[in-house]
Design an enzyme around this catalytic site. Structure first.
Site, PDB file in Angstrom:
ATOM      1  N   TYR A  96       0.893  -1.184   0.080  1.00 50.05           N
ATOM      2  CA  TYR A  96      -0.143   0.022   0.127  1.00 50.05           C
ATOM      3  C   TYR A  96       0.786   1.363  -0.066  1.00 50.05           C
ATOM      4  O   TYR A  96       0.400   2.198  -0.676  1.00 50.05           O
ATOM      5  CB  TYR A  96      -0.960  -0.119   1.273  1.00 50.05           C
ATOM      6  CG  TYR A  96      -2.212  -1.015   0.932  1.00 50.05           C
ATOM      7  CD1 TYR A  96      -3.276  -0.549   0.372  1.00 50.05           C
ATOM      8  CD2 TYR A  96      -1.961  -2.293   1.345  1.00 50.05           C
ATOM      9  CE1 TYR A  96      -4.383  -1.281   0.113  1.00 50.05           C
ATOM     10  CE2 TYR A  96      -3.274  -3.145   1.133  1.00 50.05           C
ATOM     11  CZ  TYR A  96      -4.213  -2.637   0.681  1.00 50.05           C
ATOM     12  OH  TYR A  96      -5.429  -3.482   0.534  1.00 50.05           O
ATOM     13  N   GLU A 138      -7.999  -7.196   5.712  1.00 51.54           N
ATOM     14  CA  GLU A 138      -7.162  -8.176   5.093  1.00 51.54           C
ATOM     15  C   GLU A 138      -6.407  -8.935   6.138  1.00 51.54           C
ATOM     16  O   GLU A 138      -5.971 -10.189   6.215  1.00 51.54           O
ATOM     17  CB  GLU A 138      -6.064  -7.597   3.929  1.00 51.54           C
ATOM     18  CG  GLU A 138      -6.625  -7.313   2.859  1.00 51.54           C
ATOM     19  CD  GLU A 138      -6.185  -6.272   1.960  1.00 51.54           C
ATOM     20  OE1 GLU A 138      -4.814  -6.192   2.137  1.00 51.54           O
ATOM     21  OE2 GLU A 138      -6.606  -5.856   1.169  1.00 51.54           O
ATOM     22  N   ARG A 202      -4.422 -16.248 -11.484  1.00 54.30           N
ATOM     23  CA  ARG A 202      -5.799 -16.152 -12.025  1.00 54.30           C
ATOM     24  C   ARG A 202      -6.647 -16.758 -10.843  1.00 54.30           C
ATOM     25  O   ARG A 202      -6.344 -17.680 -10.241  1.00 54.30           O
ATOM     26  CB  ARG A 202      -6.088 -16.787 -13.290  1.00 54.30           C
ATOM     27  CG  ARG A 202      -5.173 -16.223 -14.577  1.00 54.30           C
ATOM     28  CD  ARG A 202      -5.655 -14.704 -14.787  1.00 54.30           C
ATOM     29  NE  ARG A 202      -4.927 -14.315 -16.020  1.00 54.30           N
ATOM     30  CZ  ARG A 202      -3.713 -13.753 -15.877  1.00 54.30           C
ATOM     31  NH1 ARG A 202      -3.087 -13.568 -14.674  1.00 54.30           N
ATOM     32  NH2 ARG A 202      -3.203 -13.422 -17.028  1.00 54.30           N
ATOM     33  N   SER A 205     -13.179 -20.470  -9.661  1.00 52.75           N
ATOM     34  CA  SER A 205     -13.998 -20.984  -8.449  1.00 52.75           C
ATOM     35  C   SER A 205     -14.004 -22.379  -8.465  1.00 52.75           C
ATOM     36  O   SER A 205     -13.873 -23.164  -9.602  1.00 52.75           O
ATOM     37  CB  SER A 205     -15.555 -20.614  -9.126  1.00 52.75           C
ATOM     38  OG  SER A 205     -15.825 -19.359  -9.094  1.00 52.75           O
ATOM     39  N   VAL A 283     -18.802 -21.156 -18.665  1.00 52.08           N
ATOM     40  CA  VAL A 283     -18.037 -21.888 -17.763  1.00 52.08           C
ATOM     41  C   VAL A 283     -18.429 -21.223 -16.324  1.00 52.08           C
ATOM     42  O   VAL A 283     -17.989 -21.435 -15.115  1.00 52.08           O
ATOM     43  CB  VAL A 283     -16.432 -21.522 -17.751  1.00 52.08           C
ATOM     44  CG1 VAL A 283     -16.078 -20.234 -17.551  1.00 52.08           C
ATOM     45  CG2 VAL A 283     -15.812 -22.723 -17.170  1.00 52.08           C
TER      46      VAL A 283
END
Length: 415
Positions: A96, A138, A202, A205, A283
């Protein structure tokens, strides 16, 4: 570290300039940051950098933040999606610092005289207000991940062809340890060596409900954006990781995998028995298989309706048919645009045209039930059209869930 009234006003006053120059700002931001910190290429999607999707997504985040600077709570769903993706990629607090430096530099370069010292100070404070919120969330997610907070080696145990361009990969942890549970609908990040010398990650699911010894993902070949003229047909910005998996990573290959994450899921801790409607295309079937399998295994009396659109073959067609035949509370509506010679209406498809929810029996959409939950996954234009139809039928936006891997929004404002 809240902003003063004057600082909030200065940030909001930049909104017209951000709307006009936002994509230029974010493009310069990425260019300068990655020039000085090339190691960060290991975190960014190189295809989305080239096709402009990543700058557009960041522009969307900046505009949303500036527009809602005085009521940040409205952005919590978007922030939750961002935090889940950041944790799946291993983003840390020190990143950050770098992002803040180059983002403010890009603001200054593009906005010029409008970026006065007062505006500069207001945006710095606003950025760190946002950053600390994200860092805090996070940190919570990383604690939930326990010992698996980075990358973990998995072996591709087997690869199964589901259609002519969709494949399922069964991933087994190399260390042999039991895998943590996840909510059906969530994803993992998968990382490989990219062709340009950087790591590429990437999100995919899970297409199976939780199993202790393997995860299953389902991947579609990504040919890229199609361009045609009278002479030839070309494809721009084809996928890197998906195509590499399909073409070059057979059973036995090793990949890096992150802990399951994502805010699109069926909460299995909630014992609600309201109907569920799954709406998918292509997909986008992947998370729906996981959700359907989980519901049928744990809540067999719960009404579940699956509406799917395919060009030709339907992924998991035999499995879906089996679920329908063995579970009276599971109903399907299949749309196909290109029929095969052995396709039989009412058996392996219901409609021979593009998906149109208006053609579906209202009982299968459970529109009369005020609590029905809708899960939508597919191309963004498809998700927008499905949501618009549900909204036109009086379905409230909080009951409609989308699978979005980007940090931007769909190209419409949800009610």
């Amino acid at each position: 570290m809240a902003l003063t009234y004057q600082q909030s006003k200065l940030v909001k006053d930049t909104i017209p300039a951000l709307r006009e120059h936002g994509e230029k700002i974010t493009t310069i931001f990425y260019k300068n940051m990655l020039r000085d910190h090339p190691e960060l290429n290991n975190y960014f999607n190189s295809v989305n950098q080239k096709n402009g999707r990543q700058p557009r997504a960041l522009t969307s985040v900046i505009l949303s933040f500036a527009s809602n600077i005085n009521h940040i709570s409205e952005l919590i769903p978007k922030f939750e999606r961002m935090c889940n993706k950041h944790c799946s990629l291993g983003i840390q607090p020190e990143h950050y610092e770098i992002v803040g430096k180059y983002l403010i530099m890009a603001f200054t370069e593009v906005l010029g005289p409008a970026m006065t010292p007062q505006v500069h100070s207001a945006w710095e404070r606003a950025y760190w207000l946002l950053a600390k919120m994200l860092i805090g969330r996070e940190a919570q997610l990383y604690r939930d991940f326990e010992s698996w907070s980075s990358w973990r080696k998995f072996k591709i145990d087997r690869v199964v062809s589901e259609t002519e361009d969709i494949y399922s990969f069964y991933l087994v942890p190399q260390d042999g340890k039991k895998l943590p549970k996840f909510f059906p609908g969530q994803y993992i990040s998968l990382r490989v060596n990219g062709p340009e010398g950087y790591l590429q990650s990437r999100q995919y699911s899970m297409s199976e409900s939780w199993k202790p010894d393997y995860y299953r993902i389902t991947v579609k070949r990504d040919e890229g954006a199609r361009y045609s003229n009278s002479v030839s047909q070309s494809y721009f910005h084809p996928g890197i990781v998906s195509n590499l998996l399909i073409d070059s990573m057979p059973a036995g290959s090793l990949v890096d995998v992150s802990h399951p994450a994502g805010e699109f899921f069926l909460d299995t801790n909630n014992s609600s028995n309201v109907p569920i409607v799954l709406i998918s295309a292509g997909v986008g079937v992947a998370p729906m298989v996981a959700i359907a399998n989980e519901v049928i295994a744990t809540q067999p009396n719960r009404q579940i309706s699956w509406i799917h659109g395919s060009r030709k073959s339907v992924p998991f067609e035999e499995h879906i048919t089996h679920l329908r035949r063995t579970n009276p509370n599971f109903h399907t509506n299949i749309f196909k645009t290109h029929l095969a010679g052995n396709d039989v209406v009412g058996v392996n498809y219901n409609y021979d045209f593009r998906m149109d929810l208006a053609k579906v029996n209202p009982d299968d959409l459970h529109l009369s039930h005020g609590g029905t939950e809708y899960y939508i996954c597919g191309p963004e234009q498809f998700m927008m059209e499905m949501s618009d139809y549900l909204k036109s039928q009086g379905v409230l936006s909080q009951r409609v869930h989308f699978e979005l891997f980007s940090t931007g929004d769909l190209a419409f404002k949800r009610q």
